[in-house]
Design a protein around this motif. Structure first.
Motif, mmCIF file in Angstrom:
data_model
loop_
_atom_site.group_PDB
_atom_site.id
_atom_site.type_symbol
_atom_site.label_atom_id
_atom_site.label_comp_id
_atom_site.label_asym_id
_atom_site.label_seq_id
_atom_site.Cartn_x
_atom_site.Cartn_y
_atom_site.Cartn_z
ATOM 1 N N TYR A 327 0.835 -1.195 0.000
ATOM 2 C CA TYR A 327 0.000 0.000 0.000
ATOM 3 C C TYR A 327 0.871 1.245 0.000
ATOM 4 O O TYR A 327 2.068 1.194 0.295
ATOM 5 N N ASN A 332 -7.205 4.493 -0.287
ATOM 6 C CA ASN A 332 -8.481 4.077 0.297
ATOM 7 C C ASN A 332 -8.630 2.573 0.133
ATOM 8 O O ASN A 332 -8.585 2.065 -0.995
ATOM 9 N N CYS A 344 -11.453 2.640 4.905
ATOM 10 C CA CYS A 344 -10.449 3.331 5.704
ATOM 11 C C CYS A 344 -9.366 3.878 4.784
ATOM 12 O O CYS A 344 -9.290 3.522 3.602
ATOM 13 N N THR A 345 -8.532 4.732 5.337
ATOM 14 C CA THR A 345 -7.468 5.388 4.588
ATOM 15 C C THR A 345 -6.132 5.101 5.250
ATOM 16 O O THR A 345 -6.012 5.178 6.482
ATOM 17 N N VAL A 346 -5.136 4.767 4.447
ATOM 18 C CA VAL A 346 -3.792 4.504 4.964
ATOM 19 C C VAL A 346 -3.125 5.834 5.295
ATOM 20 O O VAL A 346 -2.988 6.701 4.440
ATOM 21 N N GLU A 347 -2.729 5.985 6.544
ATOM 22 C CA GLU A 347 -2.065 7.219 6.973
ATOM 23 C C GLU A 347 -0.557 7.058 7.069
ATOM 24 O O GLU A 347 0.195 7.969 6.744
ATOM 25 N N VAL A 356 -4.139 2.876 9.814
ATOM 26 C CA VAL A 356 -5.304 3.288 9.033
ATOM 27 C C VAL A 356 -6.275 4.037 9.929
ATOM 28 O O VAL A 356 -6.313 3.834 11.152
ATOM 29 N N LYS A 364 -8.263 5.102 14.743
ATOM 30 C CA LYS A 364 -7.013 4.702 14.098
ATOM 31 C C LYS A 364 -6.548 3.375 14.671
ATOM 32 O O LYS A 364 -6.756 3.087 15.855
#
Length: 396
Positions: A327, A332, A344-347, A356, A364
């Motif tokens: 990733y 997303n 979810c979103t990869v931070e 995420v 988180k």
């Protein structure tokens, strides 16, 4: 008796010496005079003409000369030949430098959240009359599998020494558990606490139990595989698959059991990866680790969650080449939360883990890139199972 050695010199050498002697005498006269005086131009030109009229006059000035050598035709033709194609890099090849473009997944697609790690020609739309077929999962030569539309699963090598690939407990002498020894013991499934051995109980069938008096009140009778050393282990005692207990990052008095899954290396920034029994992955340092005193023959049998136990069985089977989804930040994806797939979103991407943030709750969480909670990994494992099922049926 004086011997005149000048007769043996070459006439040209004698002429040069005479000329140099005239110059030296002239310079000596200039140095002896108290007043600055310069020879007249007539006298200087007369001496110059006298020296040049000498038949043995030598011009001592040096001139630079450039000599050009013509190379043979065979050498010139060999230098003009184009180097073989295998000497070009992938980006420098004159035939492929502009032919292929780096393929990127569509941002609007929910199933195209993986970054493209391999160069791939842009797929063309099927013409009318042609039947569109779904491409089968392909495995690349560098241990990367492509599933679905751009989902990439790679098998990364984490072990950097031979002892990390064995997954065998080192043959070290066991430490006997004695009375009044301070240990970490199981109070509940995911909560171990510091206590002291107050009694050693031997059952009729020969099993040995230990009664622990916890610092925070209460007592418990536990087995040896539910007791961990309070001291920090040595590096030669640790191995992938070891049963350990780590200190909770939220509560200093609480310890949680897990399985050691990575040893320190440059790939994980010299940290230990531990999978807790609830499938939570954590990177920790050596001071946070505590070895279980007397683990079971198969430490995975002590994991209460069957789903996580199956995951750890497959993980250790694949070690040191665990399957990891690839990733990038701000992608997303879909991940499981409370048993349901959530957007979810990869931070953050931290080695084998991703952090995420779930869209629905804004909570988180750290998830392993090979976790079964990830939608892409679940699809990858299902494809592998479906691919292997016909072979299994043939053996029956």
């Amino acid at each position: 008796m004086e011997v005149d050695v000048l007769d043996d010199l070459d006439p040209r050498t004698l002429a040069l010496k005479n000329y140099m002697g005239i110059v030296e005498n002239h310079n000596e006269n200039l140095s002896k005079s108290t007043h600055k005086s310069f020879p007249s131009s007539n006298e200087t030109s007369r001496k110059t003409r006298r020296c040049q009229s000498d038949p043995y006059y030598i011009n001592v000035k040096k001139k630079a000369v450039v000599v050009l050598t013509r190379l043979p035709e065979c050498t010139v033709s060999a230098l003009q030949k184009t180097p073989p194609e295998q000497f070009y890099g992938e980006a420098d090849s004159p035939t492929t430098a502009c032919s292929d473009t780096s393929w990127q997944p569509d941002d609007n697609s929910e199933d195209s959240d993986f970054s493209a790690l391999i160069n791939k020609r842009k797929p063309t739309k099927p013409k009318k009359g042609d039947t569109a077929s779904t491409p089968a999962p392909a495995t690349t030569s560098n241990n990367k599998s492509v599933t679905g539309r751009g989902t990439v699963v790679e098998s990364s090598a984490f072990a950097h020494s031979s002892n990390e690939t064995t997954k065998v407990r080192p043959n070290l002498p066991e430490v006997d558990l004695q009375m009044d020894m301070v240990v970490l013991a199981r109070k509940r499934a995911m909560r171990w606490q510091r206590g002291k051995i107050v009694e050693v109980v031997t059952k009729e069938d020969g099993r040995v139990k230990y009664k622990i008096g916890f610092e925070e009140k209460g007592k418990s009778l536990v087995s040896g595989h539910h007791i961990a050393f309070e001291t920090t282990p040595k590096l030669d005692q640790l191995y992938v698959g070891a049963r350990v207990v780590i200190q909770s990052p939220d509560d200093r008095l609480c310890f949680m059991p897990g399985i050691l899954s990575e040893l320190p290396s440059r790939k994980n920034r010299l940290r230990f990866l531990v999978f807790l029994d609830d499938h939570t992955p954590l990177y920790v340092g050596l001071p946070s680790l505590h070895l279980v005193c007397k683990p079971l023959e198969d430490p995975l049998e002590d994991i209460p969650d069957n789903r996580h136990k199956c995951f750890m069985i497959q993980y250790l089977k694949n070690w040191p080449y665990p399957h990891l989804t690839h990733y990038k930040v701000e992608q997303n994806i879909n991940a499981e939360l409370n048993g349901v797939l959530q957007k979810c979103t990869v931070e953050v991407v931290d080695c084998s883990l991703i952090n995420v943030v779930f869209e629905s709750t804004q909570s988180k969480e750290w998830i392993h890139r090979g976790s079964i909670r990830l939608e892409h990994m679940a699809k990858f494992l299902k494809l592998n199972d479906d691919k292997g099922s016909p072979n299994d049926s043939d053996h029956k």
